[in-house]
Design an enzyme around this catalytic site. Structure first.
Site, PDB file in Angstrom:
ATOM      1  N   TYR A  92       0.854  -1.195   0.000  1.00  0.00           N
ATOM      2  CA  TYR A  92       0.000   0.000   0.000  1.00  0.00           C
ATOM      3  C   TYR A  92       0.885   1.239   0.000  1.00  0.00           C
ATOM      4  O   TYR A  92       1.958   1.233   0.615  1.00  0.00           O
ATOM      5  CB  TYR A  92      -0.845   0.057   1.277  1.00  0.00           C
ATOM      6  N   HIS A 126     -10.450  -2.984  -0.542  1.00  0.00           N
ATOM      7  CA  HIS A 126     -11.236  -2.377   0.543  1.00  0.00           C
ATOM      8  C   HIS A 126     -12.280  -1.433  -0.040  1.00  0.00           C
ATOM      9  O   HIS A 126     -11.987  -0.698  -0.997  1.00  0.00           O
ATOM     10  CB  HIS A 126     -10.317  -1.555   1.455  1.00  0.00           C
ATOM     11  N   HIS A 156      -7.378  -8.668  -1.979  1.00  0.00           N
ATOM     12  CA  HIS A 156      -8.680  -8.078  -1.645  1.00  0.00           C
ATOM     13  C   HIS A 156      -8.668  -6.593  -1.968  1.00  0.00           C
ATOM     14  O   HIS A 156      -7.607  -5.979  -2.080  1.00  0.00           O
ATOM     15  CB  HIS A 156      -9.012  -8.282  -0.151  1.00  0.00           C
ATOM     16  N   TYR A 177      -0.432 -10.027   0.870  1.00  0.00           N
ATOM     17  CA  TYR A 177       0.640  -9.407   1.669  1.00  0.00           C
ATOM     18  C   TYR A 177       0.679 -10.006   3.072  1.00  0.00           C
ATOM     19  O   TYR A 177      -0.330 -10.509   3.568  1.00  0.00           O
ATOM     20  CB  TYR A 177       0.499  -7.883   1.706  1.00  0.00           C
ATOM     21  N   ARG A 225      -2.462 -12.217   3.892  1.00  0.00           N
ATOM     22  CA  ARG A 225      -3.828 -11.843   3.513  1.00  0.00           C
ATOM     23  C   ARG A 225      -4.047 -12.159   2.044  1.00  0.00           C
ATOM     24  O   ARG A 225      -3.193 -11.889   1.203  1.00  0.00           O
ATOM     25  CB  ARG A 225      -4.065 -10.347   3.741  1.00  0.00           C
TER      26      ARG A 225
HETATM   27 FE   LIG Z   1      -5.864  -4.716   3.024  1.00  0.00          FE
END
Ligand SMILES: [Fe+2]
Length: 207
Positions: A94, A146, A144, A133, A141
């Site tokens: 991110y 958000h 996905h 990640y 995870r």
């Molecule tokens: Fe996330």
């Protein structure tokens, strides 16, 4: 069959039909916002996350399209809802000061978009398949996206969209704590094509 049993059978059939008539969708389940909601301002938050406006360079990764709909619990479209979405890049990073994943940033990946839903509740965006990640040392995870979806007179929904066919889905605590029905709502449907398309319906509950 005794009268009583016949009556009980009729009653249960009756309640089934009654349920069918009133059947309504469950709201999309909420999921945590997570620590990476964008903190920076960026001029370009349009529907195309694969490049910044005016740039010739594209983000790295597999390009996908997401076709979504925002609906109420009776399945009626919700127009002009604000669909705010953010995600990791193809490498699972991110653009956020708290993301200490070693994976590289992608200067061409927009990462964040805010789009309104249209007359039929529809919204569409083009992006790249987010990478998985690490969370701590042992967990990964699954890919996905958000979402935060808001509209006056409805409960704001913060949730995550998942991708079908990802083995990591089966090991993800956030997804696995939901019922099967709730999981199905958060895992998009894939339509094969030159650019893979994912369909995702979001159900908001009235206030
Ligand atoms: Fe996330």
């Amino acid at each position: 069959m005794s009268n009583r049993r016949r009556f009980m059978k009729m009653a249960s059939l009756g309640s089934l039909f009654a349920f069918g008539a009133k059947a309504q969708q469950i709201p999309s389940p909420t999921q945590i916002e997570g620590p990476f909601y964008p903190t920076y301002e960026q001029k370009d938050k349009d529907f195309d996350l694969t490049k910044f406006k005016g740039s010739q360079q594209s983000a790295k990764g597999t390009i996908i399209e997401v076709f979504g709909r925002v609906l109420d619990l009776q399945g009626k479209p919700i127009e002009n809802a604000t669909v705010d979405l953010w995600q990791a890049n193809a490498a699972g990073r991110y653009r956020h000061p708290h993301d200490d994943n070693n994976a590289p940033l992608d200067p061409n990946f927009q990462g964040w978009s805010i789009v309104p839903s249209g007359k039929k509740g529809e919204f569409k965006f083009k992006t790249i398949l987010p990478g998985a990640y690490p969370i701590g040392k042992k967990r990964l995870r699954p890919p996905h996206i958000h979402f935060k979806v808001s509209k006056k007179d409805y409960h704001e929904l913060t949730t995550q969209m998942y991708f079908p066919g990802q083995d990591l889905n089966k090991k993800d605590n956030l997804l696995q704590r939901l019922s099967k029905k709730e999981q199905d709502l958060l895992i998009a449907k894939k339509i094969e094509g030159k650019i893979p398309r994912y369909e995702f319906s979001i159900y908001l509950k009235e206030v």
